[in-house]
Design a protein around this motif. Structure first.
Motif, PDB file in Angstrom:
ATOM      1  N   ALA A  84      -9.236   0.543   0.145  1.00 46.75           N
ATOM      2  CA  ALA A  84      -8.629  -0.581  -0.977  1.00 46.75           C
ATOM      3  C   ALA A  84      -8.142  -1.567  -0.628  1.00 46.75           C
ATOM      4  CB  ALA A  84      -7.971   0.233  -1.889  1.00 46.75           C
ATOM      5  N   GLU A  85      -8.461  -2.746  -1.547  1.00 53.18           N
ATOM      6  CA  GLU A  85      -7.860  -4.222  -1.127  1.00 53.18           C
ATOM      7  C   GLU A  85      -6.723  -3.973  -1.969  1.00 53.18           C
ATOM      8  OE1 GLU A  85      -8.463  -8.826  -1.987  1.00 53.18           O
ATOM      9  OE2 GLU A  85      -9.969  -7.512  -2.263  1.00 53.18           O
ATOM     10  N   ILE A  86      -5.454  -4.482  -1.300  1.00 54.05           N
ATOM     11  CA  ILE A  86      -4.170  -4.485  -2.135  1.00 54.05           C
ATOM     12  C   ILE A  86      -3.810  -5.833  -2.005  1.00 54.05           C
ATOM     13  CG2 ILE A  86      -1.864  -3.695  -2.159  1.00 54.05           C
ATOM     14  CD1 ILE A  86      -2.896  -1.186  -0.407  1.00 54.05           C
ATOM     15  N   ARG A  87      -3.444  -6.307  -3.337  1.00 54.41           N
ATOM     16  CA  ARG A  87      -3.003  -7.657  -3.514  1.00 54.41           C
ATOM     17  C   ARG A  87      -1.900  -7.639  -4.745  1.00 54.41           C
ATOM     18  NH1 ARG A  87      -8.673  -9.870  -6.095  1.00 54.41           N
ATOM     19  NH2 ARG A  87      -8.120  -9.177  -8.283  1.00 54.41           N
ATOM     20  N   LEU A  88      -1.139  -8.938  -4.523  1.00 52.81           N
ATOM     21  CA  LEU A  88      -0.087  -9.123  -5.622  1.00 52.81           C
ATOM     22  C   LEU A  88      -0.687 -10.025  -6.408  1.00 52.81           C
ATOM     23  CD1 LEU A  88       2.825  -8.755  -6.827  1.00 52.81           C
ATOM     24  CD2 LEU A  88       3.612 -10.613  -5.313  1.00 52.81           C
ATOM     25  N   LEU A 101      26.168   9.889   3.071  1.00 52.57           N
ATOM     26  CA  LEU A 101      25.400  10.025   2.202  1.00 52.57           C
ATOM     27  C   LEU A 101      24.242  10.241   2.730  1.00 52.57           C
ATOM     28  CD1 LEU A 101      26.418   7.349  -0.548  1.00 52.57           C
ATOM     29  CD2 LEU A 101      27.047   9.819  -0.170  1.00 52.57           C
ATOM     30  N   LEU A 102      23.371  11.083   2.045  1.00 55.08           N
ATOM     31  CA  LEU A 102      21.974  11.557   2.632  1.00 55.08           C
ATOM     32  C   LEU A 102      20.863  10.855   1.731  1.00 55.08           C
ATOM     33  CD1 LEU A 102      20.753  13.101   5.042  1.00 55.08           C
ATOM     34  CD2 LEU A 102      21.058  15.019   3.608  1.00 55.08           C
ATOM     35  N   ARG A 103      20.107  10.419   2.228  1.00 53.40           N
ATOM     36  CA  ARG A 103      18.441   9.889   1.290  1.00 53.40           C
ATOM     37  C   ARG A 103      17.489   9.984   2.342  1.00 53.40           C
ATOM     38  NH1 ARG A 103      18.540   4.179  -0.454  1.00 53.40           N
ATOM     39  NH2 ARG A 103      17.037   4.706  -1.629  1.00 53.40           N
ATOM     40  N   THR A 104      16.471  10.481   1.728  1.00 54.41           N
ATOM     41  CA  THR A 104      14.970  10.673   2.417  1.00 54.41           C
ATOM     42  C   THR A 104      14.363   9.413   1.559  1.00 54.41           C
ATOM     43  OG1 THR A 104      15.169  13.039   2.263  1.00 54.41           O
ATOM     44  CG2 THR A 104      12.905  11.899   2.467  1.00 54.41           C
ATOM     45  N   ILE A 105      13.805   8.665   2.646  1.00 60.86           N
ATOM     46  CA  ILE A 105      13.257   7.289   2.377  1.00 60.86           C
ATOM     47  C   ILE A 105      11.723   7.436   2.028  1.00 60.86           C
ATOM     48  CG2 ILE A 105      13.016   4.746   2.827  1.00 60.86           C
ATOM     49  CD1 ILE A 105      15.840   5.732   1.801  1.00 60.86           C
ATOM     50  N   GLY A 106      11.165   7.007   1.003  1.00 58.34           N
ATOM     51  CA  GLY A 106       9.944   7.006   0.922  1.00 58.34           C
ATOM     52  C   GLY A 106       9.033   6.145   0.201  1.00 58.34           C
ATOM     53  N   ARG A 107       9.988   5.239  -0.465  1.00 57.58           N
ATOM     54  CA  ARG A 107       9.216   4.309  -1.532  1.00 57.58           C
ATOM     55  C   ARG A 107       8.635   3.039  -0.705  1.00 57.58           C
ATOM     56  NH1 ARG A 107       9.451   3.619  -6.677  1.00 57.58           N
ATOM     57  NH2 ARG A 107      10.852   5.054  -7.057  1.00 57.58           N
ATOM     58  N   VAL A 108       7.747   2.674  -0.974  1.00 54.09           N
ATOM     59  CA  VAL A 108       7.237   1.478  -0.300  1.00 54.09           C
ATOM     60  C   VAL A 108       8.081   0.230  -0.305  1.00 54.09           C
ATOM     61  CG1 VAL A 108       4.808   2.398  -0.324  1.00 54.09           C
ATOM     62  CG2 VAL A 108       5.629   1.026  -2.138  1.00 54.09           C
ATOM     63  N   ARG A 109       7.994  -0.700   0.476  1.00 53.50           N
ATOM     64  CA  ARG A 109       8.859  -1.815   0.622  1.00 53.50           C
ATOM     65  C   ARG A 109       8.239  -2.945   0.151  1.00 53.50           C
ATOM     66  NH1 ARG A 109      13.352   0.919  -0.899  1.00 53.50           N
ATOM     67  NH2 ARG A 109      13.902   2.593   0.774  1.00 53.50           N
ATOM     68  N   ASP A 110       7.034  -3.054   0.634  1.00 50.79           N
ATOM     69  CA  ASP A 110       6.035  -4.449   0.513  1.00 50.79           C
ATOM     70  C   ASP A 110       4.625  -3.957   0.561  1.00 50.79           C
ATOM     71  OD1 ASP A 110       5.184  -3.870   2.898  1.00 50.79           O
ATOM     72  OD2 ASP A 110       7.001  -5.165   3.969  1.00 50.79           O
ATOM     73  N   VAL A 111       3.751  -4.807   0.422  1.00 54.81           N
ATOM     74  CA  VAL A 111       2.445  -4.494   0.296  1.00 54.81           C
ATOM     75  C   VAL A 111       1.713  -3.912   1.584  1.00 54.81           C
ATOM     76  CG1 VAL A 111       0.197  -5.922  -0.046  1.00 54.81           C
ATOM     77  CG2 VAL A 111       2.010  -6.480  -1.600  1.00 54.81           C
TER      78      VAL A 111
END
Length: 876
Positions: free
Chosen positions: A261-265, A229-239
Motif C-alpha cells: 500500500a501507499e501511505i500518505r497524510l 511504571l511498565l508499558r508495552t509500546i506498540g502504537r505507531v508514531r509516524d507515517v
C-alpha cells in the motif's frame, strides 16, 4: 417630612448628584449586546458516523437514541434528522426548566444506549438559544497572489489548533467555530493486485493494523528503592512507522504494509467549499458568553486577530480578516435610540413649556428626565439585564411618562403659591396635597408593567427589559416629584401671582363648558360613559389589526439557499456555484448610485459569501446601501430561478429570531408511516400554499420531497459467501474500503488524533461502472469479482430523513407575504390548505397535519398576555 426636604435643599441636591454618578457608573458597566439573553430550552445532540447512509443512521443511531431520550422529564417535543454521515436530535423543553438538571438527565439517557456501530463518534451535546448565536465572522485566505501556492482545503486543522484556540482566550468568547476545508486523514491505499499475490484480504490488513497500533499498560514493577511504571509500546508514531507494520508472515517471509500500500497524510473527502468575494477561504465564527459585552469583545478581539496574523498566519502564507459582525448594527441601533431619546426629551420639554409658560418652572420639571433615564439603567443592572436595542427602547418610551408626576406636583405647588403662600410654604403644601395621588398613580402604572416580566414565552423574555426600564424610570420620577421638585421650586417661584388661566378664552373656555355640561346631570354622565364604551368596543372589534408574533427585527443582510434535486453531486453544485458567483462578484466594485440611476440590475454589495455543498448552495450577502436589501434579495431570487428544478429560499436577516422567517413562519408538520405518502401530501400542501398566497416563501424540511436519491444496494449471495469463507461484516468493509474508503483506526500525531482510512489504490474515485468487477480476495485463496458474490441493485430512496416525536415527518415553513399578518395567514392556512386538503381527500387517514411554529408561540403568548391584562385591569 416635606418641610425637612425643602429646608435642606442642598442635601437633596448632593444626594441627587450621588445617585446620578452611581447611575452613570452602572450604565457604563452594563453589558451591551443586540437583544436580551433568551432562556435556553433547546438541547441539541449531534452524532457523526462518517460514510453512513441516512437509512443506516436512522436505524442504528436515531431510533436507539429516541427510545431513551423520550423519557427525559419535561420533554415537550423532539425533532431528529438523519443525513449522510450525521444524526441530529433537538429536544425542546418548556420555559423555566432547570438547564443543569435537564442536561444531566439527557446525558444519563444517552449513556443507556447499549452501543453504537464501529466508527461512530461520541454524541456531542449543545444547549444554546438564538440570542447566543455567532455575532462576528472571520475568513482565512492565502496572502495576495498566494505566494506559497497554498491549498486551503487541508488547513482546517492548522487553523483550529493555532488560531481558534487563541481567539477563544479573548474575554467574553464562548466558542470559535471553524468550517470549510477538511480534517487531516491518514490514507492507506492498498493495491488489490499485491493483496492477491500475497493471499491477503482487506479485512486482514485492517486486523493487522488494529492489533499493532496499541499501547498496553503493564502496571508497575519495583527494583531496589525505585518503582517503575511498565508499558508495552506498540502504537505507531509516524507515517514511516506505519509502513513497517507487519501484515502477514509465511515462514521467514514477512509482508509489511508499505509493500502492499501507499501511505500518505491527506485529508477527508471534500464535502463543502467556502468562498468570500470569490476567494477560497476557511470560515470562522465567534459566539459570546451569556451576559458579555459584544462591543468589548470586538475591541479585544481585533488586536488579537492582528497579532495572530503577524505571528501565525502570515509566516504560513495566510491572512485573516473580519467579514461581517453584528457589533456595527448594535452600535448603529444604540445611536439611533439615543438620538430618538434626545429628540423625545426636547419635544417633551417643549410641550411642557407651552403649558407652563415659564422657562424656570419648565427647567424644574424637565430636570427629572436625565435622572429618570439614569435610574432606568440602574434598574436594568439590578435586574441582571443588558443594554440592548429593546431595553433602550424602553428607556425612550419612559421619557414622556416620567414628566407626569413632575407636572402634577408643579401644578399643585403653583396653585398653593398663587393662593398667597410664600414659596417655601407653597412647596410644602403643594407636595403634601398630591403625594398620595402621585404614589397611587406610580404604583398602578408599575404594577401594570410588572406582569410582563413573568411572561415565560420568548416575547416576555424579549420585552421584559422594556417593563424594567419603564418601571425603574417611573419610580424614580415619583421620588423626583415629591423630593427634588419641591426643594427646587422653593427657590424658583417668584414674581406675579396672577393665574395664567384667569381669562377663559378660546378653546379653554369651550373645553371647560363641555366638562361642566357632562358633570351637570346624571343622564349626561351615563350617556357619555355609554358612548365611550361603545366607541371603544367598536374600535376593538373593527379596527384592531391582525396580530403578529414578534417584529422581524430586520437587518440589511440576506440569506439565500438553493437546494438541487436529490442525487446531485458536489461537482455539479460546484459548477453551478461558480456560475452564480461569477455573476455577482463584479457588483462588489460598484457604487450604490449606479443602481439608483438604473445602470445595473443588482445593487452594489459590501461582501459576498458563498457556501457550496452537494445538498445546498448558500449565499450570505449585504448591500453597501441598507435600503437596497429588498432589490438585492429579488436579484438573488431571479438568479436562482434560472436553474430549473432547484428549490430556492431567500430571506432577510433578523436580530429577533433565526434567519428563515422564524417570527412569521407557519409550520405544517406532516407525519405518517410512509415517506412516499407524506412526501405526496407535503408536495400538494406546498402547491396549495403557493396558489392561495401571492409569492409566499415556502421551504420544506427535508429540502427534497421525492424519493429520488440514487442508492446502490449490495445484496450478498449468502451461499457463495459461506463457500468463500467471507463474513457479511468483512464483505461490507471490503466494499467500503475499495470504493469510498473505510475507517481502520486512529493515529496520534503529537497531540492530534487523526483517523486512519483504508482505500484502494484508486483512492475514493471508484466508479459505478467498475463496481461489478471490483476484485475481492477470499480466504480460500481466490480473487473473484464482486458480481460473483453479490447482486448489485440500483434503487432510489431519500437523502434526508426527518422525524418529529419519533415519527417520520416533513415540515413545511410557510411564510405569508409581508402584507398579510401572521394571524390572518394562519387562518388562511388552516382553512385553505389544511381543511381544503382534508376535505378533498388528499390526506390519507394515517397521515396527520399539525400546525406549529410562530403561530403556536403567538397563541401561547396571547394567552399569557390575556391573563396578565386581567390582572392589570384589576390593579388599575
Amino acid at each position: 417630612m416635606f418641610e425637612a426636604m425643602v429646608k435642606h435643599g442642598i442635601l437633596i441636591a448632593v444626594g441627587t448628584l450621588i445617585v446620578i454618578v452611581l447611575g452613570i457608573v452602572a450604565a457604563l458597566k452594563i453589558p451591551v449586546q443586540m437583544i436580551p439573553d433568551l432562556e435556553v430550552r433547546t438541547i441539541s445532540i449531534r452524532t457523526n458516523w462518517p460514510g453512513a447512509t441516512p437509512q443506516d443512521v436512522e436505524k442504528e443511531i436515531l431510533i436507539e437514541q429516541e427510545e431513551h431520550l423520550r423519557s427525559v422529564r419535561g420533554l415537550q417535543r423532539f425533532v431528529s434528522s438523519a443525513s449522510f454521515g450525521r444524526a441530529q436530535v433537538e429536544l425542546e423543553f418548556p420555559f423555566g426548566i432547570n438547564l443543569n438538571d435537564t442536561l444531566i438527565e439527557v446525558i444519563n439517557a444517552l449513556s443507556r444506549v447499549p452501543s453504537y456501530p464501529h466508527n461512530v463518534d461520541e454524541p456531542r451535546i449543545y444547549a444554546t438559544s438564538f440570542s447566543a448565536n455567532s455575532f462576528m465572522y472571520f475568513r482565512v485566505m492565502p496572502l495576495q497572489g498566494n505566494p506559497r501556492n497554498l491549498d486551503m482545503i487541508p488547513m482546517q486543522d492548522f487553523i483550529r489548533d493555532h488560531v481558534a484556540v487563541r481567539m477563544e482566550t479573548v474575554p467574553g468568547v464562548s466558542e470559535i467555530s471553524v468550517y470549510g476545508g477538511a480534517e487531516r486523514q491518514i490514507q492507506i491505499l492498498v493495491d488489490p493486485a499485491r493483496l492477491a499475490e500475497r493471499n491477503l484480504t482487506v479485512a486482514q490488513v485492517r486486523h493487522a493494523i488494529q492489533q499493532r497500533n496499541r499501547d498496553v499498560s503493564g502496571g508497575e514493577i519495583e527494583s531496589g528503592k525505585r518503582r517503575y511504571l511498565l508499558r508495552t509500546i506498540g502504537r505507531v508514531r509516524d507515517v514511516e512507522d506505519l509502513k513497517e507494520v507487519i501484515v502477514d508472515h509465511q515462514g521467514d517471509a514477512l509482508t509489511r504494509l508499505g509493500e502492499i500500500a501507499e501511505i500518505r497524510l491527506g485529508h477527508f473527502e471534500i464535502t463543502r467549499y467556502s468562498y468570500t468575494d470569490g476567494n477560497p477561504v476557511i470560515g470562522m465564527s465567534v459566539r459570546r458568553q451569556a451576559g458579555s459585552n459584544v462591543i468589548d469583545i470586538k475591541r479585544a478581539m481585533m488586536p488579537e486577530v492582528e497579532a495572530i496574523n503577524e505571528e501565525v498566519l502570515r509566516p504560513a502564507g495566510m491572512q485573516m480578516f473580519l467579514v461581517a459582525d453584528d457589533v456595527g448594527y448594535v452600535e448603529a441601533s444604540i445611536h439611533n435610540v439615543w438620538t430618538n431619546l434626545l429628540i423625545g426629551a426636547v419635544l417633551a420639554s417643549t410641550v411642557m413649556f407651552l403649558f407652563l409658560r415659564t422657562g424656570r418652572v419648565t427647567l424644574i420639571g424637565v430636570m427629572g428626565i436625565p435622572i429618570c433615564t439614569i435610574a432606568a439603567f440602574m434598574g436594568l443592572i439590578l435586574a441582571g439585564s443588558t443594554i440592548n436595542v429593546i431595553s433602550l427602547a424602553g428607556v425612550a418610551f419612559a421619557i414622556g411618562m416620567t414628566l407626569d408626576n413632575s407636572i402634577v406636583v408643579l401644578e399643585s405647588i403653583e396653585l398653593s403659591w398663587r393662593k398667597g403662600l410664600d414659596r417655601w410654604q407653597a412647596a410644602v403644601d403643594g407636595a403634601r396635597k398630591v403625594w398620595p395621588a402621585v404614589l397611587a398613580s406610580t404604583l398602578t402604572t408599575v404594577l401594570v408593567f410588572v406582569p410582563i416580566v413573568f411572561i415565560a414565552e420568548e416575547a416576555g423574555q424579549l420585552y421584559s427589559d422594556v417593563a424594567i426600564a419603564i418601571s425603574a424610570s417611573i419610580i424614580a420620577s415619583m421620588l423626583v416629584a415629591i423630593e427634588v421638585i419641591p426643594a427646587a421650586a422653593a427657590h424658583v417661584f417668584s414674581g406675579s401671582r396672577e393665574r395664567r388661566s384667569a381669562n377663559r378664552v378660546g378653546w379653554k373656555e369651550f373645553m371647560i363648558k363641555r366638562v361642566e355640561w357632562i358633570v351637570g346631570a346624571r343622564m349626561h354622565q351615563l350617556g357619555v360613559i355609554a358612548v365611550v364604551i361603545g366607541i371603544c368596543g367598536a374600535i376593538i372589534v373593527y379596527l384592531t389589526p391582525p396580530a403578529e408574533y414578534l417584529p422581524e427585527g430586520e437587518e440589511p443582510k440576506l440569506f439565500a439557499s438553493m437546494s438541487p434535486p436529490t442525487g446531485y453531486n458536489l461537482e455539479t453544485m460546484t459548477r453551478i456555484g461558480h456560475e452564480v458567483q461569477a455573476y455577482f462578484i463584479p457588483f462588489l466594485e460598484h457604487n450604490p448610485n449606479q443602481f439608483d440611476r438604473g445602470e445595473t440590475k443588482v445593487p452594489a454589495m459590501a461582501y459576498f459569501n458563498l457556501s457550496i455543498q452537494a445538498t445546498r448552495l448558500r449565499i450570505i450577502a449585504q448591500p453597501k446601501d441598507p435600503k437596497h436589501i429588498k432589490p438585492l434579495m429579488d436579484a438573488v431570487d431571479r438568479k436562482y430561478q434560472r436553474y430549473v428544478g432547484m428549490r430556492s429560499f431567500v430571506s432577510r436577516g433578523s436580530i429577533i429570531t433565526s434567519n428563515s422567517g422564524g417570527t412569521r413562519s407557519i409550520n405544517l408538520d406532516i407525519l405518517g408511516p410512509s415517506l412516499q405518502t407524506i412526501y405526496a401530501v407535503a408536495t400538494r400542501a406546498e402547491s396549495r400554499a403557493k396558489e392561495i398566497f401571492e409569492k409566499p416563501r415556502v421551504r420544506s424540511q427535508p429540502a427534497s420531497l421525492t424519493l429520488s436519491q440514487p442508492l446502490i444496494e449490495i445484496r450478498p449471495n449468502w451461499e457463495r459467501l459461506a463457500q468463500s469463507g467471507i463474513s457479511n461484516a468483512d464483505m461490507g468493509f471490503t466494499i467500503a474500503a475499495l470504493t469510498d474508503g473505510a475507517f481502520v483506526d486512529e493515529f496520534f500525531l503529537e497531540d492530534d488524533k487523526i483517523d486512519i482510512y483504508l482505500y484502494s489504490s484508486a483512492g475514493n474515485n471508484a466508479s459505478l461502472e467498475s463496481l461489478d468487477s471490483l476484485p475481492v480476495y477470499t480466504p480460500t485463496n481466490a480473487v473473484v469479482p464482486l458480481a460473483s458474490l453479490a447482486r448489485i441493485v440500483e434503487s432510489v430512496d431519500t437523502s434526508n430523513i426527518r422525524r418529529v416525536d419519533g415519527k417520520r415527518t416533513v415540515t413545511l415553513n410557510i411564510i405569508p407575504p409581508d402584507n398579510i399578518a401572521l394571524e390572518t395567514g394562519l387562518e388562511i392556512v388552516k382553512r385553505d390548505v389544511v381543511t381544503y386538503l382534508q376535505d378533498s381527500g388528499a390526506v390519507p387517514s394515517n397521515v396527520k397535519i399539525i400546525i406549529s411554529g410562530a403561530s403556536d408561540q403567538l397563541q401561547a403568548t396571547r394567552e399569557s398576555l390575556a391573563a396578565n391584562y386581567l390582572v392589570a385591569l384589576v390593579i388599575r
